[in-house]
Design a protein around this motif. Structure first.
Motif, mmCIF file in Angstrom:
data_model
loop_
_atom_site.group_PDB
_atom_site.id
_atom_site.type_symbol
_atom_site.label_atom_id
_atom_site.label_comp_id
_atom_site.label_asym_id
_atom_site.label_seq_id
_atom_site.Cartn_x
_atom_site.Cartn_y
_atom_site.Cartn_z
ATOM 1 N N VAL A 118 0.994 -1.201 0.026
ATOM 2 C CA VAL A 118 0.246 0.096 -0.012
ATOM 3 C C VAL A 118 0.973 1.334 0.016
ATOM 4 O O VAL A 118 0.561 2.259 -0.778
ATOM 5 C CB VAL A 118 -1.113 -0.004 1.316
ATOM 6 N N ASP A 119 1.866 1.223 0.798
ATOM 7 C CA ASP A 119 2.624 2.421 0.899
ATOM 8 C C ASP A 119 3.628 2.603 -0.403
ATOM 9 O O ASP A 119 3.653 3.908 -0.799
ATOM 10 C CB ASP A 119 3.583 2.304 2.140
ATOM 11 N N ALA A 120 4.048 1.662 -0.982
ATOM 12 C CA ALA A 120 4.755 1.657 -2.197
ATOM 13 C C ALA A 120 3.953 2.191 -3.450
ATOM 14 O O ALA A 120 4.547 2.868 -4.397
ATOM 15 C CB ALA A 120 5.443 0.340 -2.484
ATOM 16 N N THR A 121 2.700 2.085 -3.412
ATOM 17 C CA THR A 121 1.777 2.500 -4.592
ATOM 18 C C THR A 121 0.992 3.760 -3.895
ATOM 19 O O THR A 121 0.023 3.935 -4.574
ATOM 20 C CB THR A 121 0.995 1.398 -5.018
ATOM 21 N N ARG A 122 1.327 4.501 -3.011
ATOM 22 C CA ARG A 122 0.535 5.443 -2.311
ATOM 23 C C ARG A 122 -0.275 6.270 -3.392
ATOM 24 O O ARG A 122 0.677 7.112 -4.349
ATOM 25 C CB ARG A 122 1.247 6.220 -1.286
ATOM 26 N N GLY A 123 -1.361 6.537 -3.266
ATOM 27 C CA GLY A 123 -2.218 7.385 -4.133
ATOM 28 C C GLY A 123 -2.384 6.862 -5.437
ATOM 29 O O GLY A 123 -3.166 7.817 -6.267
ATOM 30 N N GLU A 124 -1.934 5.881 -5.780
ATOM 31 C CA GLU A 124 -1.849 5.463 -7.499
ATOM 32 C C GLU A 124 -3.394 4.827 -7.752
ATOM 33 O O GLU A 124 -3.724 3.873 -6.864
ATOM 34 C CB GLU A 124 -0.930 4.579 -7.750
ATOM 35 N N ILE A 125 -4.042 5.001 -8.723
ATOM 36 C CA ILE A 125 -5.174 4.619 -8.967
ATOM 37 C C ILE A 125 -5.367 4.354 -10.452
ATOM 38 O O ILE A 125 -4.618 5.115 -11.220
ATOM 39 C CB ILE A 125 -6.554 5.317 -8.602
ATOM 40 N N LEU A 126 -6.123 3.673 -10.874
ATOM 41 C CA LEU A 126 -6.398 3.282 -12.620
ATOM 42 C C LEU A 126 -7.712 4.242 -12.759
ATOM 43 O O LEU A 126 -8.693 4.502 -12.376
ATOM 44 C CB LEU A 126 -6.644 1.955 -12.677
ATOM 45 N N VAL A 127 -7.183 5.171 -14.216
ATOM 46 C CA VAL A 127 -8.351 5.949 -14.828
ATOM 47 C C VAL A 127 -8.616 5.741 -16.105
ATOM 48 O O VAL A 127 -7.619 5.082 -16.786
ATOM 49 C CB VAL A 127 -8.095 7.394 -14.267
ATOM 50 N N TYR A 128 -9.670 5.790 -16.548
ATOM 51 C CA TYR A 128 -10.067 5.698 -17.983
ATOM 52 C C TYR A 128 -10.796 7.127 -18.252
ATOM 53 O O TYR A 128 -11.787 7.039 -17.876
ATOM 54 C CB TYR A 128 -10.707 4.402 -18.164
#
Length: 444
Positions: free
Chosen positions: A213-223
C-alpha cells in the motif's frame, strides 16, 4: 519508505476535551465525507449494520461525544464502553442516558485503537440509530483502510509485485465507489464485506501488504479521467471474462484475457450433487421446478462462463443468468459443464477389432476380462473376432455432476494470475496494464 509517524505530545485532560469537541464539530461541518476534490481522503466503512446491541472498547483512552451538541458523553482511560442499544429511535448508553446522536467515539491518540467484535480498528467510530437497529461506522484515511483490505483480499505471502497490483486495484475500486455512491442515504460509503471489499481493520494488517500500500500510495487506474471499477477475483480458470457476460456493460478495459493462474487450487474442480439436493437449492433461490429433468447450458463467454442456463423440471422451467445458477448451487464460478443423470444402466457401443472372446455370461459374451464390455453376435467359445460391436455397460447413480474452473466472477484482474505473472518477472505496472487494458495509472 514507511509512513512518517507524528510526534507524540502530552495534552492536559481539559485541553484534550476542548480539542476533541472542536474536532467533532468540525467533522460535522464537513459531513465526515471525502470531498470530490480530495477523493483519497477519509472513507466511511459500515462494520456493524443494524445491531441490537453495540459493544465497543478501546486499547487506550477514548471519548464518546454527542456530535449534535458537542457534549462529552463519556471519557474513558480504556477498556469496555457501556453497552449501546436502540431506544425509541435514539441511542441508549447503559447507565449514562439516551442521545439522539450520532455518537462519535474517538481514541485519544492516533496510535490508539478502537475495538468491535474482536477486531481492532484505526481511525474512529460513529454510532447511528435507525429503525432497524444501531449501525457502527469506522471512519479513517483511505490509505489506512487499504491496510485492512489488501491482506483480506490477497494472501500476504504472494509476491510483492502481485500485492502492489492488489493495492492499486483495491484503492481504485474504493475511489470509484466513493464517486458512484451505492449506499445513498446510509451513513457509510462502503461495507466491510464482499459487497464492497473485504475489510478486517487493523487486526488483519500484515507488514508485507502494508508495504505494498505504501509503495503505491495514491495510485489509481483511470479511463477518460475517471477511476474505473477495478474488478478482481481469485482465479479465472485459464481465461478471464468480458464484463458483458457477467453483468451489463462493455467497458473496453474489462475484456477477457488468457490467464496465468494454473497454480491456483481453484483452477479446476468437481462438484457432485444429488437430484433432491439440487432441487432444494434451486427452490431456496426462488426457482421451484419440481422434479429436476435437465439442465441446459446457454450462451458462454470467452472463459467458458455461462451467460445463461436453463433448468427444466416437471413443474416449471427457468432460464437464468449463469451467475444466478452459480450462487443458487453454491458453486465457485459459472465456468461449468453440467451433466444430469436420472440413474440406471448406461450403455456405450464401440467397435471391437481383434477381440478375444473369453466366456459367455447371462448378459452377453465377455471381452478381454472387462466385465462391463460385451460383444454382440459372438459365440461362447474362445476365439478372435473382428468387425463386431461391443456394448460397455455401467450402472449410474442419479445426480448432477458439475465440472468447473476458477473461483469468482472472472472479470478484471485474476489474483492467482497476477501471482503467476509476478513470478514470471513482471512488475505491478505491467500486470495492471495486462488485466485492465488501455487504462492510465496516475497518482492523486
Amino acid at each position: 519508505m514507511g509512513q512518517h509517524q507524528p510526534e507524540v505530545v502530552n495534552i492536559k485532560p481539559q485541553r484534550f476535551i476542548l480539542m476533541t469537541v472542536i474536532a467533532a464539530l468540525l467533522l460535522m461541518v464537513v459531513g465526515l465525507r471525502p470531498t470530490q476534490a480530495d477523493p483519497l481522503g477519509d472513507v466511511r466503512v459500515g462494520i456493524g449494520i443494524k445491531q441490537s446491541t453495540l459493544r465497543i472498547s478501546g486499547s487506550g483512552a477514548y471519548q464518546i461525544i454527542n456530535s449534535r451538541t458537542g457534549g462529552v458523553v463519556l471519557s474513558s482511560g480504556g477498556g469496555n464502553a457501556p453497552d449501546m442499544t436502540l431506544s425509541n429511535g435514539a441511542i441508549k448508553v447503559a447507565g449514562i442516558g439516551t442521545f439522539s446522536g450520532p455518537l462519535v467515539v474517538r481514541p485519544a491518540s492516533e496510535s490508539g485503537r478502537l475495538w468491535f467484535s474482536g477486531r481492532a480498528y484505526r481511525g474512529w467510530f460513529e454510532v447511528h440509530a435507525s429503525s432497524g437497529g444501531l449501525t457502527l461506522v469506522n471512519v479513517l484515511p483511505l490509505e489506512h483502510y487499504l491496510y485492512g483490505v489488501v491482506p483480506r483480499e490477497m494472501p500476504a505471502d504472494f509476491p510483492a509485485e502481485a500485492l502492489k497490483v492488489q493495492a492499486v486495484a483495491a484503492r481504485t475500486y474504493a475511489v470509484y465507489s466513493l464517486n458512484n455512491r451505492k449506499y445513498t442515504g446510509e451513513p457509510y460509503d462502503l461495507l466491510a464485506t464482499v459487497s464492497s471489499q473485504v475489510y478486517g481493520g487493523a487486526t488483519s494488517e500484515d507488514w508485507r501488504t502494508n508495504a505494498a500500500v505504501d509503495a503505491t500510495r495514491g495510485e489509481i487506474l483511470v479511463y477518460g479521467g475517471a477511476a474505473i471499477p477495478a474488478f478482481f477475483h481469485s482465479t479465472s480458470g485459464g481465461h478471464t471474462e468480458n464484463v458483458g457476460t457477467i453483468w451489463s456493460g462493455n467497458q473496453p478495459y474489462l475484456v477477457g484475457k488468457p490467464d496465468y493462474d494454473q497454480d491456483s487450487p481453484h483452477y479446476a474442480w468437481i462438484v457432485n450433487l444429488s437430484i433432491s439436493e439440487t432441487e432444494q437449492k434451486l427452490a431456496q433461490a426462488g426457482f421451484d421446478i419440481g422434479r429436476l429433468q435437465d439442465i441446459v447450458p446457454g450462451e458462454a463467454g470467452v472463459s467458458g462462463r455461462l451467460k445463461t442456463i436453463t433448468v427444466v423440471g416437471d413443474r416449471a422451467s427457468f432460464s437464468m443468468k449463469g451467475e444466478e445458477f452459480r450462487f443458487a448451487l453454491g458453486l465457485k464460478s459459472s465456468s461449468i459443464r453440467v451433466t444430469v443423470s436420472q440413474g440406471g444402466v448406461v450403455e456405450a457401443v464401440t467397435p471391437v477389432e481383434g477381440a478375444i472372446i473369453l466366456a459367455a455370461t447371462s448378459t452377453g459374451t465377455r471381452v478381454n476380462r472387462n466385465e462391463n464390455l460385451y460383444v454382440i453376435g459372438a459365440g461362447s467359445q474362445p476365439q478372435v473376432v473382428s468387425g463386431l460391436m461391443a456394448v460397455a455397460r455401467r450402472s449410474v447413480t442419479p445426480g448432477v455432476n458439475i465440472e468447473g474452473n476458477g473461483w469468482g466472477h472472472g472479470v478484471g484482474m485474476s489474483q492467482w494470475g497476477a501471482r503467476g505473472l509476478a513470478l514470471l518477472g513482471h512488475n505491478y505496472r505491467e500486470i495492471l496494464a495486462y488485466y485492465y487494458e488501455g487504462v492510465e495509472l496516475i497518482t492523486r
